[in-house]
Motif scaffolding. Structure first.
Motif, mmCIF file in Angstrom:
data_model
loop_
_atom_site.group_PDB
_atom_site.id
_atom_site.type_symbol
_atom_site.label_atom_id
_atom_site.label_comp_id
_atom_site.label_asym_id
_atom_site.label_seq_id
_atom_site.Cartn_x
_atom_site.Cartn_y
_atom_site.Cartn_z
ATOM 1 N N ILE A 62 -7.837 -27.701 42.811
ATOM 2 C CA ILE A 62 -8.568 -28.920 42.448
ATOM 3 C C ILE A 62 -7.591 -29.981 41.947
ATOM 4 N N SER A 63 -6.659 -29.566 41.099
ATOM 5 C CA SER A 63 -5.684 -30.491 40.534
ATOM 6 C C SER A 63 -4.814 -31.120 41.616
ATOM 7 N N THR A 64 -4.417 -30.320 42.603
ATOM 8 C CA THR A 64 -3.583 -30.827 43.691
ATOM 9 C C THR A 64 -4.313 -31.894 44.488
ATOM 10 N N VAL A 65 -5.575 -31.630 44.819
ATOM 11 C CA VAL A 65 -6.369 -32.596 45.582
ATOM 12 C C VAL A 65 -6.517 -33.893 44.788
ATOM 13 N N GLU A 66 -6.775 -33.791 43.505
ATOM 14 C CA GLU A 66 -6.946 -34.984 42.676
ATOM 15 C C GLU A 66 -5.644 -35.773 42.548
ATOM 16 N N GLU A 67 -4.508 -35.062 42.536
ATOM 17 C CA GLU A 67 -3.218 -35.755 42.493
ATOM 18 C C GLU A 67 -2.984 -36.556 43.769
ATOM 19 N N VAL A 68 -3.373 -35.988 44.905
ATOM 20 C CA VAL A 68 -3.247 -36.712 46.174
ATOM 21 C C VAL A 68 -4.136 -37.952 46.154
ATOM 22 N N ALA A 69 -5.374 -37.797 45.670
ATOM 23 C CA ALA A 69 -6.301 -38.929 45.606
ATOM 24 C C ALA A 69 -5.763 -40.041 44.720
ATOM 25 N N ALA A 70 -4.992 -39.675 43.702
ATOM 26 C CA ALA A 70 -4.450 -40.662 42.767
ATOM 27 C C ALA A 70 -3.165 -41.302 43.269
ATOM 28 N N ALA A 71 -2.716 -40.912 44.465
ATOM 29 C CA ALA A 71 -1.463 -41.445 45.009
ATOM 30 C C ALA A 71 -1.663 -41.964 46.426
ATOM 31 N N PRO A 72 -2.433 -43.069 46.582
ATOM 32 C CA PRO A 72 -2.642 -43.642 47.921
ATOM 33 C C PRO A 72 -1.311 -43.956 48.598
ATOM 34 N N GLY A 73 -1.206 -43.615 49.867
ATOM 35 C CA GLY A 73 0.041 -43.839 50.597
ATOM 36 C C GLY A 73 0.913 -42.617 50.687
ATOM 37 N N ILE A 74 0.581 -41.556 49.947
ATOM 38 C CA ILE A 74 1.383 -40.333 50.015
ATOM 39 C C ILE A 74 1.242 -39.683 51.389
ATOM 40 N N CYS A 75 0.128 -39.945 52.059
ATOM 41 C CA CYS A 75 -0.112 -39.460 53.413
ATOM 42 C C CYS A 75 -1.267 -40.259 53.995
ATOM 43 N N LYS A 76 -1.504 -40.083 55.286
ATOM 44 C CA LYS A 76 -2.686 -40.673 55.916
ATOM 45 C C LYS A 76 -3.793 -39.648 56.094
ATOM 46 N N THR A 77 -3.413 -38.369 56.112
ATOM 47 C CA THR A 77 -4.389 -37.297 56.293
ATOM 48 C C THR A 77 -4.046 -36.127 55.380
ATOM 49 N N LEU A 78 -5.002 -35.703 54.584
ATOM 50 C CA LEU A 78 -4.838 -34.494 53.770
ATOM 51 C C LEU A 78 -5.505 -33.349 54.511
ATOM 52 N N VAL A 79 -4.765 -32.267 54.727
ATOM 53 C CA VAL A 79 -5.289 -31.108 55.449
ATOM 54 C C VAL A 79 -5.419 -29.930 54.492
ATOM 55 N N LEU A 80 -6.621 -29.405 54.366
ATOM 56 C CA LEU A 80 -6.853 -28.186 53.591
ATOM 57 C C LEU A 80 -6.972 -27.025 54.559
ATOM 58 N N ASP A 81 -6.023 -26.111 54.500
ATOM 59 C CA ASP A 81 -5.924 -25.014 55.463
ATOM 60 C C ASP A 81 -5.819 -23.678 54.699
ATOM 61 N N THR A 82 -6.907 -22.955 54.503
ATOM 62 C CA THR A 82 -8.221 -23.050 55.119
ATOM 63 C C THR A 82 -9.307 -23.023 54.052
ATOM 64 N N ALA A 83 -10.562 -23.341 54.471
ATOM 65 C CA ALA A 83 -11.687 -23.371 53.538
ATOM 66 C C ALA A 83 -12.070 -21.973 53.063
ATOM 67 N N ASP A 84 -11.974 -20.976 53.948
ATOM 68 C CA ASP A 84 -12.409 -19.634 53.546
ATOM 69 C C ASP A 84 -11.459 -19.015 52.518
ATOM 70 N N TRP A 85 -10.165 -19.348 52.602
ATOM 71 C CA TRP A 85 -9.251 -18.871 51.570
ATOM 72 C C TRP A 85 -9.470 -19.631 50.267
ATOM 73 N N ALA A 86 -9.847 -20.901 50.378
ATOM 74 C CA ALA A 86 -10.187 -21.669 49.178
ATOM 75 C C ALA A 86 -11.428 -21.079 48.514
ATOM 76 N N GLU A 87 -12.377 -20.620 49.320
ATOM 77 C CA GLU A 87 -13.585 -20.023 48.758
ATOM 78 C C GLU A 87 -13.263 -18.733 48.006
ATOM 79 N N LEU A 88 -12.333 -17.942 48.543
ATOM 80 C CA LEU A 88 -11.935 -16.718 47.843
ATOM 81 C C LEU A 88 -11.370 -17.044 46.465
ATOM 82 N N SER A 89 -10.599 -18.119 46.381
ATOM 83 C CA SER A 89 -10.063 -18.549 45.097
ATOM 84 C C SER A 89 -11.178 -18.995 44.166
ATOM 85 N N CYS A 90 -12.182 -19.648 44.744
ATOM 86 C CA CYS A 90 -13.336 -20.090 43.955
ATOM 87 C C CYS A 90 -14.123 -18.895 43.429
#
Length: 334
Positions: A62-90
């Motif tokens: 969550i913190s990583t995603v929010e850091e990206v959101a707070a830094a416009p221009g750091i990239c044009k596309t944020l890729v979360l790879d993958t959702a099912d592994w993120a769910e396991l962490s959740c």
């Protein structure tokens, strides 16, 4: 007072790509404009991409995603790879919070309710990335599940994301496009009337079907080749979209006649022009090939093609494009 606007809204895309393991989901996502990966499972090791350190926990993600959101221009596309592994962490986070050893230990489905509520934090954080002017691409694995319609006789198998029944609907509702990538298999009958499966072509399904989940709000056809050029238009409306503050409905798409399109002097477009000059190919010929492939209308000038389409399809496929044009029997000689 009501703040009413009309017309299309220019907004970065929220895209979900799911399919069986090894088919090329991560590779497809890596061809999005200027991607930055949050690699939750180490699946980008074979790709030359930018990535952040693998999150060690749900809160770290969550913190990583929010850091990206707070830094416009750091990239044009944020890729979360993958959702099912993120769910396991959740799941681990929810169990630790309520001091349970398993999500099933809650009883009566309460654990999955807590899981859905917690996962919404991630989706809200990804929305902040979109509001900051960046695309978001989420990948997920696929699984086959027995499905039975209440108004139909019998059950059948269908593909869906490899997520819980609480999280999967949240992601499907959140995204603008849900694309299912798989191998297309054709069953043919031989002379002895024995049926045999042939094929293995990789394809993208962009619309709902009884056998898989899919959707898109961009007018994509039902089936496309597994090639980034086929979906490049999803990112075209987000090129140059500034960060949005507040209500995203106030961001309007510029009128097509409001400003003339100036020649792009980027290296990719300069390379394309050099290739066209070398083969004596004019823009109209290129436009006809692009239209024949279903990417953009024939009357759309090359100068209006998105950068992602030039770098993701035109340049990689240039030799085939040029050969197609040169093979036209009605082409005037040079």
């Amino acid at each position: 007072m009501l703040n009413i606007s009309s017309g299309k809204v220019a907004r970065p895309v929220k895209l979900v790509i799911y399919g069986p393991e090894g088919i090329g989901k991560t590779t497809l996502a890596s061809q999005a404009p200027d991607p930055l990966f949050i690699d939750t499972e180490g699946g980008t090791a074979h790709l030359d991409v930018r990535r952040v350190q693998q999150p060690e926990s749900w809160e770290s993600l969550i913190s990583t995603v929010e850091e990206v959101a707070a830094a416009p221009g750091i990239c044009k596309t944020l890729v979360l790879d993958t959702a099912d592994w993120a769910e396991l962490s959740c799941v681990s986070e929810v169990c630790a919070k309520y001091k349970k050893t398993s999500i099933e230990e809650f009883g009566y489905g309460k654990g999955y309710t807590y899981l859905g509520e917690e996962f919404c934090r991630l989706l809200n954080a990804l929305n902040k990335v979109v509001d900051a002017g960046m695309n978001v691409v989420v990948t997920a694995h696929a699984k086959m599940r027995k499905f039975e319609q209440p108004d139909e006789m019998g059950a059948y198998d269908r593909w869906e994301m490899k997520l819980s029944k609480q999280v999967a609907p949240l992601i499907k509702e959140w995204c603008d496009a849900l694309l299912f990538v798989t191998y297309k298999t054709v069953v043919v009958s031989q002379n002895n009337n024995v049926k045999k499966a042939q094929g293995g072509k990789r394809v993208i399904y962009a619309n709902h079907h009884p056998c898989w989940d899919a959707k898109n709000r961009h007018g994509l056809p039902d089936e496309l080749d597994l090639d980034f050029g086929a979906i490049a238009r999803l990112f075209s409306s987000s090129d140059g979209v500034p960060p949005v503050h507040g209500n995203t409905s106030t961001a309007r798409v510029p009128s097509e006649t409001a400003q003339p399109v100036h020649e792009d002097t980027s290296s990719a477009r300069a390379k394309l022009k050099a290739l066209m000059d070398e083969r004596h190919i004019v823009e109209l010929e290129l436009q006809e090939v692009v239209a024949a492939k279903g990417h953009f209308p024939a009357e759309m000038p090359v100068a209006q093609y998105p950068d992602a389409f030039i770098t993701g399809w035109v340049l990689p496929c240039w030799e085939q494009i040029a050969e197609t044009i040169e093979a036209d029997p009605n082409r005037l000689p040079f």
